[in-house]
Structures are given as structure tokens and as C-alpha cells.
Design a protein around this motif. Structure first.
Motif, short mmCIF file in Angstrom:
data_model
loop_
_atom_site.label_atom_id
_atom_site.label_comp_id
_atom_site.label_asym_id
_atom_site.label_seq_id
_atom_site.Cartn_x
_atom_site.Cartn_y
_atom_site.Cartn_z
N PHE A 221 -2.49 -5.09 -4.76
CA PHE A 221 -2.96 -4.37 -3.58
C PHE A 221 -4.23 -5.27 -2.93
O PHE A 221 -4.41 -4.99 -1.90
CB PHE A 221 -3.54 -2.93 -4.16
CG PHE A 221 -2.49 -2.00 -4.35
CD1 PHE A 221 -1.95 -1.41 -3.32
CD2 PHE A 221 -2.06 -1.79 -5.74
CE1 PHE A 221 -0.91 -0.36 -3.53
CE2 PHE A 221 -1.00 -0.76 -6.00
CZ PHE A 221 -0.96 0.04 -4.76
N PHE A 222 -4.75 -6.16 -3.86
CA PHE A 222 -5.63 -6.95 -3.03
C PHE A 222 -4.97 -8.01 -2.13
O PHE A 222 -5.48 -8.18 -1.05
CB PHE A 222 -6.40 -7.79 -4.26
CG PHE A 222 -7.21 -8.88 -3.60
CD1 PHE A 222 -8.40 -8.55 -2.94
CD2 PHE A 222 -7.21 -10.15 -3.69
CE1 PHE A 222 -9.32 -9.09 -2.21
CE2 PHE A 222 -7.89 -11.27 -3.04
CZ PHE A 222 -8.95 -10.67 -2.58
N ILE A 223 -3.79 -8.46 -2.31
CA ILE A 223 -3.22 -9.43 -1.45
C ILE A 223 -2.69 -8.49 -0.19
O ILE A 223 -2.74 -9.15 0.81
CB ILE A 223 -2.04 -9.93 -2.31
CG1 ILE A 223 -2.50 -10.82 -3.32
CG2 ILE A 223 -1.10 -10.94 -1.26
CD1 ILE A 223 -2.91 -12.28 -2.81
N GLU A 224 -2.15 -7.49 -0.52
CA GLU A 224 -1.72 -6.54 0.53
C GLU A 224 -2.96 -6.05 1.47
O GLU A 224 -2.63 -6.39 2.54
CB GLU A 224 -1.14 -5.09 -0.10
CG GLU A 224 -0.47 -4.54 0.82
CD GLU A 224 0.13 -3.08 0.25
OE1 GLU A 224 -0.79 -2.77 -0.45
OE2 GLU A 224 1.11 -2.64 0.66
N SER A 225 -4.05 -6.10 0.94
CA SER A 225 -5.24 -5.60 2.15
C SER A 225 -6.26 -6.98 2.44
O SER A 225 -6.76 -6.93 3.27
CB SER A 225 -6.16 -4.61 1.38
OG SER A 225 -6.60 -5.08 0.28
#
Lengths: 291, 167
Positions: free
Chosen positions: B129-133
Motif C-alpha cells: 500500500f505504501f508503494i501504491e500511494s
């Protein structure tokens, strides 16, 4: 050289890890470019095929709803056809001034068009004056609508003029029903939820309140309000407005529904006055039955 | 040999389940379980670490290709695969380590396996989710998305493992 190979054998995992992570990060960062390349997205033939097969399975589960929608649309179109047919037939017979339209297949109405010559919206009791009177066939208690929806009820009539009591008059109470959200445009089906009466609060010309709707009715914002056809004035199913909001009063079991009126009373200029052809007959019959 | 075939089969099934079913769940609008990480979690321990990384990259990239999110899943999966070995060493005492071939509730013991699964899934989801956002700017939304999806994934994962144990 030996030491180099040994070094790679011991720490190769870390290099591989770094390589793969940097590679995937590059993919992420350049994702816009890669989105265009077919290979990396679901456009490529393998994943597209799989998705296609999957979709053809899911399609079956949607069939019921599609059928229902088609049936609703069919019914709406049929109703429309009846309307248009009736209108066509009556237009052929009648003169230019009086056109008889059929809004409800069972009840016939004659429609007189009239122009608004005086109008108020900001008083507590508003009235609209029309340029047609008893000489033109207007009688008291006829219903007045325009293309946007319900306007009001004819209150008094002189030879050349008539005065309409619009919805924007607390004395005018109109029996309405709440319909669920309309699926197809102009369909007269919709689920009828409940019946109540519409009353203006005297504050804003754009809104009115609907009262006597019990709490158990599942009212939703955006539901349409149409005339019920139970009062003698209006044919059934003419648009009144949409539900803007609702609140539950603490002291009784009824909703207080805020209705956004469909007619813009500020700019209303031409209206249609409807005469219900069999009104006398119906009134007499009801009186007889009450005796 | 049986183990290899089993894992190939598991790879394909997990990718298909992920992209065809789980990616369409969108429960409450943002909860999306990523069960495919189960493949990395229960991969045999005796395969080489480099091969594990390559497998993880392949798995992540296949998910990426199907969900049009190039690189995101690959990154998170490789990351989790990399930290698997240190994590197991941390959780399981060193002398028991050699007997275990396949991680499961039976071989690890229930509580150790649950700890292991929680850490792996959490790490994967956080990275994902970090890479996503690409930012922590909306931290509350980030953490609710991460934690709820991770919880969902864990429920699925642990129930699958539980079923296997009973059989």
C-alpha cells in the motif's frame, strides 16, 4: 578472481534482491510507459482470454437483472404507446383550441392552455392569475399543470380570467405518492412506496413538505413524488418533485419530507388547465354511495 | 517431484483466485485481500534464497499484469520473500530449523505459525500500500486500508491452513 566468485556466491542473494527491487521500482515509476505496452497489462492475449472467459461466466448472473430492466422498459414503452395513440386519436377529432389529451388511459382529460399574467412566490399565500376564464371553458377546481409538473388548482373563475391556487399556498393540499427512483426515463412504473399529502411551508418557493408519511416507509433521497390520482383534481402520475431530505420528528410517527418542487414557480409562464370529463358523474356516484 | 508440481499448481490457482475473485471483492469500498502471498509463506524452506526471490518476482509480476499495476506487487512480494528467512530464524529456534521442510501450522506449531503469517502479511501489505500511494501523507486512510485488508487476508490464509491441518 577466486575471491570475487566467492564474494558473489555469498552475497549474490543481496544483489539479486536489490536488482529485483530496483527492477520493480523502475516498473512502478515508469508505469505510464508500460501501461501502453501490451505485454505488461491485461491487454495481452493470455490475460485478456482469461478475463473474457471469466466475464462470460459472470454474465449469466446478470441475466435476471437485465431481463427485469427490459421488462420495465417494455412496460414503459407500451404505456407511452397507449398515450400517444390516444392523443393522436383525440387530436384528430377535436378543434384547434381544445385538445383532448389522455393522461390516464381510463380517465379522459381535456386540456386548455393558458398564459400566466400575474404570479407571486414570496407571500404566505400565493396565487397565479391566468388569461383564460369561464368563456374559454375554465371551471373551478380544475387542475393546472405545465410541462415540468403540477402547478396548482383553479380557485375562482371570472369571464376572462381565472385565479389558480398553486402548491405555494398552504391551503392547497395535494395527495401525492412516493415512487422509487425511476429506472427508465419517463417510465410510469416505479415502485409506489406510500401516499401522503403535500403542503407548502411558506418559506422557500423551491421546496414543499410532504406530511402523513409513516415512518416505516423506506424513503430515500432522490425518490420522485407524483400525484396519486386519489383527489379529484389531478390525474395520476404527474410529477410534483423529488425528495430532497427527510427528518423524523420526535413526537409522532410520521416523516417530515422535504420535497424539491419540479416546477420553477418563479418563471412559470404557460400552463395547461385540465378538465376531467367524467367529473360530474364520479361526484354524483360518490354522493349516492355515501347516502 | 510431488512438491514441485504441487507448488506450480498452487501458483496458478492462487494467481487466478486473486485476479478473478479476490480483486473483485472491494468489500466496503477499500478492503481487498491479497491471498496470493500464501504461496511465498508456505513455500518449502529448502529451496535456495535466490530462487525464492525470482519466484516471488514472477508471482508479483503475474498479479501486476492482471491488475494493471505494473511493479507494485512484484516489489512487495520480493521484499517479503527476502525477509522470510531471517524472520523464520527469529521465530523458530535454530536447532529445530533443519527438520522443517514446509512451513505449516503442524511443523511450526500453531502460535509460531500465526505469528509468522501475521508478520509476513503485514509486511507485504504495508509495503504494497505504501508503494501504491508513494507517500504517508494520508496516514489514517493508509493505515485503515492496510490493516483491514491485512486482517481480511489473514482470516482467509489462516482458515485455509487450518483446513489443511485437519485433513
Amino acid at each position: 578472481m577466486k575471491t570475487l566468485i566467492k564474494f558473489f556466491l555469498t552475497y549474490g542473494v543481496y544483489f539479486l534482491f536489490a536488482l529485483l527491487e530496483v527492477g520493480s521500482l523502475l516498473l512502478v515509476v515508469n508505469s505510464n510507459k508500460f501501461q501502453q505496452s501490451v505485454f505488461f497489462t491485461s491487454c495481452n492475449s493470455v490475460s485478456a482470454k482469461i478475463y473474457e472467459a471469466n466475464q462470460s461466466v459472470w454474465d449469466y448472473f446478470g441475466l435476471k437483472q437485465v431481463n427485469q430492466e427490459l421488462a420495465v422498459e417494455n412496460a414503459a414503452l407500451k404505456n407511452k404507446l397507449i398515450l400517444v395513440d390516444n392523443q393522436y386519436n383525440s387530436l384528430r377529432v377535436d378543434s384547434q383550441r381544445k385538445k383532448s389529451i389522455v393522461l390516464d388511459p381510463e380517465k379522459e382529460y381535456i386540456c386548455y392552455s393558458a398564459k400566466v399574467i400575474n404570479n407571486s412566490i414570496n407571500k404566505l399565500q400565493n396565487y397565479i392569475t391566468l388569461n383564460r376564464g369561464s368563456n374559454d371553458g375554465i371551471k373551478e377546481e380544475m387542475s393546472v399543470i405545465n410541462s415540468q409538473g403540477v402547478v396548482g388548482i383553479v380557485k375562482t373563475v371570472s369571464e376572462h380570467f381565472s385565479v389558480v391556487m398553486p402548491i405555494l399556498n398552504p391551503k392547497a393540499q395535494i395527495s401525492c405518492k412516493i415512487k422509487g427512483k425511476v429506472i427508465a426515463a419517463n417510465d410510469s412504473m416505479g415502485v409506489i412506496k406510500d401516499i401522503g399529502s403535500l403542503k407548502w411551508t411558506g418559506e422557500d418557493y423551491r421546496y414543499a413538505n410532504m406530511i402523513q408519511v409513516p415512518r416505516h416507509v423506506p424513503v430515500r433521497k432522490g425518490d420522485t413524488i407524483v400525484t396519486s390520482g386519489y383527489s379529484d383534481f389531478f390525474p395520476e402520475g404527474i410529477l410534483v418533485g423529488t425528495v430532497e431530505g427527510f427528518s423524523k420528528s420526535s413526537d409522532d410517527n410520521y416523516y417530515n419530507i422535504k420535497v424539491k418542487l419540479s416546477v420553477n414557480f418563479k418563471t412559470v409562464s404557460y400552463v395547461d388547465v385540465l378538465e376531467y370529463k367524467h367529473r360530474k358523474e364520479q361526484d354524483q356516484l360518490q354522493l349516492q354511495a355515501a347516502k | 517431484m510431488k512438491l514441485i508440481l504441487q507448488n506450480i499448481f498452487r501458483f496458478i490457482v492462487l494467481v487466478l483466485v486473486q485476479v478473478l475473485i479476490l480483486n473483485n471483492i472491494k468489500f466496503l469500498g477499500f478492503i481487498n485481500p491479497y491471498l496470493y502471498i500464501l504461496f511465498i509463506i508456505i513455500l518449502p524452506l529448502n529451496i535456495s534464497r535466490s530462487f525464492l526471490l525470482i519466484l516471488a518476482f514472477a508471482l508479483g509480476l503475474s498479479i501486476d499484469i492482471f491488475s494493471n499495476t505494473v511493479g507494485i506487487h512484484a516489489f512487495a512480494t520480493v521484499f517479503v520473500a527476502f525477509m522470510r528467512e531471517p524472520l523464520i530464524k527469529l521465530l523458530i529456534p535454530r536447532d529445530d530449523n533443519h527438520e522443517i521442510v514446509v512451513p505449516s501450522m503442524l511443523s511450526f506449531g500453531k502460535s509460531q505459525f500465526i505469528k509468522y503469517a501475521i508478520l509476513m502479511v503485514l509486511a507485504h501489505h504495508i509495503v504494497l500500500f505504501f508503494i501504491e500511494s508513494f507517500s504517508f501523507s494520508n496516514f489514517i486512510s493508509f493505515s485503515t486500508r492496510t490493516l483491514s485488508s491485512a486482517a481480511f487476508t489473514l482470516i482467509l490464509l489462516l482458515s485455509i491452513e487450518r483446513l489443511k491441518m485437519r485433513r
